[in-house]
Design a protein around this motif. Structure first.
Motif, PDB file in Angstrom:
ATOM      1  N   ALA A  76      -4.972  -3.058  -6.321  1.00 29.09           N
ATOM      2  CA  ALA A  76      -4.202  -3.612  -5.204  1.00 29.09           C
ATOM      3  C   ALA A  76      -4.725  -4.985  -4.796  1.00 29.09           C
ATOM      4  O   ALA A  76      -3.944  -5.877  -4.467  1.00 29.09           O
ATOM      5  CB  ALA A  76      -4.240  -2.673  -4.010  1.00 29.09           C
ATOM      6  N   GLU A  83      -5.074   1.032  -6.615  1.00 29.74           N
ATOM      7  CA  GLU A  83      -3.863   1.586  -6.017  1.00 29.74           C
ATOM      8  C   GLU A  83      -4.085   3.064  -5.679  1.00 29.74           C
ATOM      9  O   GLU A  83      -3.502   3.579  -4.717  1.00 29.74           O
ATOM     10  CB  GLU A  83      -2.690   1.438  -6.993  1.00 29.74           C
ATOM     11  CG  GLU A  83      -2.234   0.004  -7.210  1.00 29.74           C
ATOM     12  CD  GLU A  83      -1.393  -0.520  -6.057  1.00 29.74           C
ATOM     13  OE1 GLU A  83      -1.400   0.074  -4.957  1.00 29.74           O
ATOM     14  OE2 GLU A  83      -0.734  -1.550  -6.266  1.00 29.74           O
ATOM     15  N   VAL A  89      -5.621   3.166  -2.363  1.00 29.14           N
ATOM     16  CA  VAL A  89      -4.590   2.858  -1.369  1.00 29.14           C
ATOM     17  C   VAL A  89      -3.726   4.089  -1.116  1.00 29.14           C
ATOM     18  O   VAL A  89      -3.383   4.400   0.029  1.00 29.14           O
ATOM     19  CB  VAL A  89      -3.715   1.661  -1.821  1.00 29.14           C
ATOM     20  CG1 VAL A  89      -2.556   1.444  -0.853  1.00 29.14           C
ATOM     21  CG2 VAL A  89      -4.554   0.393  -1.916  1.00 29.14           C
ATOM     22  N   ARG A  91       1.457   0.852   3.360  1.00 30.00           N
ATOM     23  CA  ARG A  91       0.665   0.416   2.206  1.00 30.00           C
ATOM     24  C   ARG A  91       0.142  -1.001   2.428  1.00 30.00           C
ATOM     25  O   ARG A  91      -1.024  -1.293   2.162  1.00 30.00           O
ATOM     26  CB  ARG A  91       1.494   0.459   0.913  1.00 30.00           C
ATOM     27  CG  ARG A  91       1.839   1.824   0.412  1.00 30.00           C
ATOM     28  CD  ARG A  91       2.419   1.754  -1.003  1.00 30.00           C
ATOM     29  NE  ARG A  91       1.380   1.433  -1.979  1.00 30.00           N
ATOM     30  CZ  ARG A  91       0.599   2.343  -2.550  1.00 30.00           C
ATOM     31  NH1 ARG A  91       0.742   3.625  -2.251  1.00 30.00           N
ATOM     32  NH2 ARG A  91      -0.301   1.974  -3.427  1.00 30.00           N
ATOM     33  N   VAL A 109      -2.654  -0.975   4.886  1.00 25.43           N
ATOM     34  CA  VAL A 109      -3.897  -0.460   4.308  1.00 25.43           C
ATOM     35  C   VAL A 109      -4.579  -1.532   3.458  1.00 25.43           C
ATOM     36  O   VAL A 109      -5.804  -1.717   3.534  1.00 25.43           O
ATOM     37  CB  VAL A 109      -3.626   0.805   3.469  1.00 25.43           C
ATOM     38  CG1 VAL A 109      -4.832   1.149   2.593  1.00 25.43           C
ATOM     39  CG2 VAL A 109      -3.286   1.979   4.381  1.00 25.43           C
ATOM     40  N   VAL A 110      -3.814  -2.245   2.652  1.00 28.13           N
ATOM     41  CA  VAL A 110      -4.393  -3.308   1.827  1.00 28.13           C
ATOM     42  C   VAL A 110      -4.955  -4.411   2.725  1.00 28.13           C
ATOM     43  O   VAL A 110      -6.041  -4.948   2.463  1.00 28.13           O
ATOM     44  CB  VAL A 110      -3.346  -3.874   0.846  1.00 28.13           C
ATOM     45  CG1 VAL A 110      -3.935  -5.041   0.053  1.00 28.13           C
ATOM     46  CG2 VAL A 110      -2.877  -2.793  -0.115  1.00 28.13           C
TER      47      VAL A 110
END
Length: 211
Positions: free
Chosen positions: A27, A37, A40, A63, A66-67
């Motif tokens: 990611a 990923e 994640v 998502r 979170v990244v």
């Protein structure tokens, strides 16, 4: 001939570095760290439960969040290490997502951020974005609002955070998977109306970024 060989070696090294930072299963990269990923995926489930998000289409936003959090956490720790700041011990939360969130917040609060005088460009971007999200009256010109923005400690603080984050992102060669681009971290927000000032990750600009 030796020079050509050396140049070729450099080119191969650069190509290898680029390839290493374009793995679709990753990611984001921050320095020598990488966030998969799969990681994640784990944190998205925890974040969704914590935020009680169950509406269709929410997963993409979660998502991205979170990244953002993973990159922000890694950058903050790098900044703290460079500045010799001893961070408080992280307290375990009910989930890994909660722990990282608390850890990041504590890290940011511990950083010594120097206040700086906002530039004309900084203030103009804040004004334009403020008008766009509806927190500033478009009937008031930039020149009319400028003294208020210039004297606002929150604006100055946000710009200081922006500068520190973008400098750290450049030195760490932050690279973000295309599915999350552009990845911006809001540093000055207007609640649900959106960001007035954001720091870009994985893309670098000399001025303040638009929201």
């Amino acid at each position: 001939m030796r020079r050509l060989t050396a140049a070729a070696g450099i080119a191969v090294a650069l190509l290898a570095l680029t390839a290493c930072r374009s793995n679709p299963s990753v990611a984001a990269y921050v320095g020598d760290q990488s966030f998969s990923e799969a990681k994640v995926d784990e944190l998205v489930k925890q974040a969704a439960e914590a935020q009680q998000t169950a509406q269709p289409g929410d997963e993409a936003a979660v998502r991205t969040h979170v990244v953002q959090l993973l990159v922000y956490n890694a950058l903050c720790k790098r900044i703290a290490a460079e500045k010799g700041v001893k961070l408080p011990a992280a307290q375990a939360g009910p989930s890994e997502y909660a722990t990282i969130s608390q850890e990041t917040q504590a890290c940011v609060q511990a950083l010594p951020l120097d206040q700086m005088k906002p530039s004309e460009e900084d203030l103009r971007k804040v004004y334009d974005n403020g008008v766009e999200v509806g927190v500033l009256d478009p009937k008031q010109s930039f020149e009319q609002v400028k003294p208020q923005l210039e004297g606002d400690p929150q604006v100055a603080g946000a710009i200081a955070v922006y500068r520190v984050l973008t400098d750290a992102a450049k030195s760490a060669d932050v690279t973000v998977n295309p599915r999350y681009r552009p990845l911006d971290l809001p540093v000055l927000t207007a609640g649900e109306r959106g960001a007035v000032l954001s720091a870009p990750f994985g893309q670098y600009e000399s001025g303040v970024s638009n929201s």
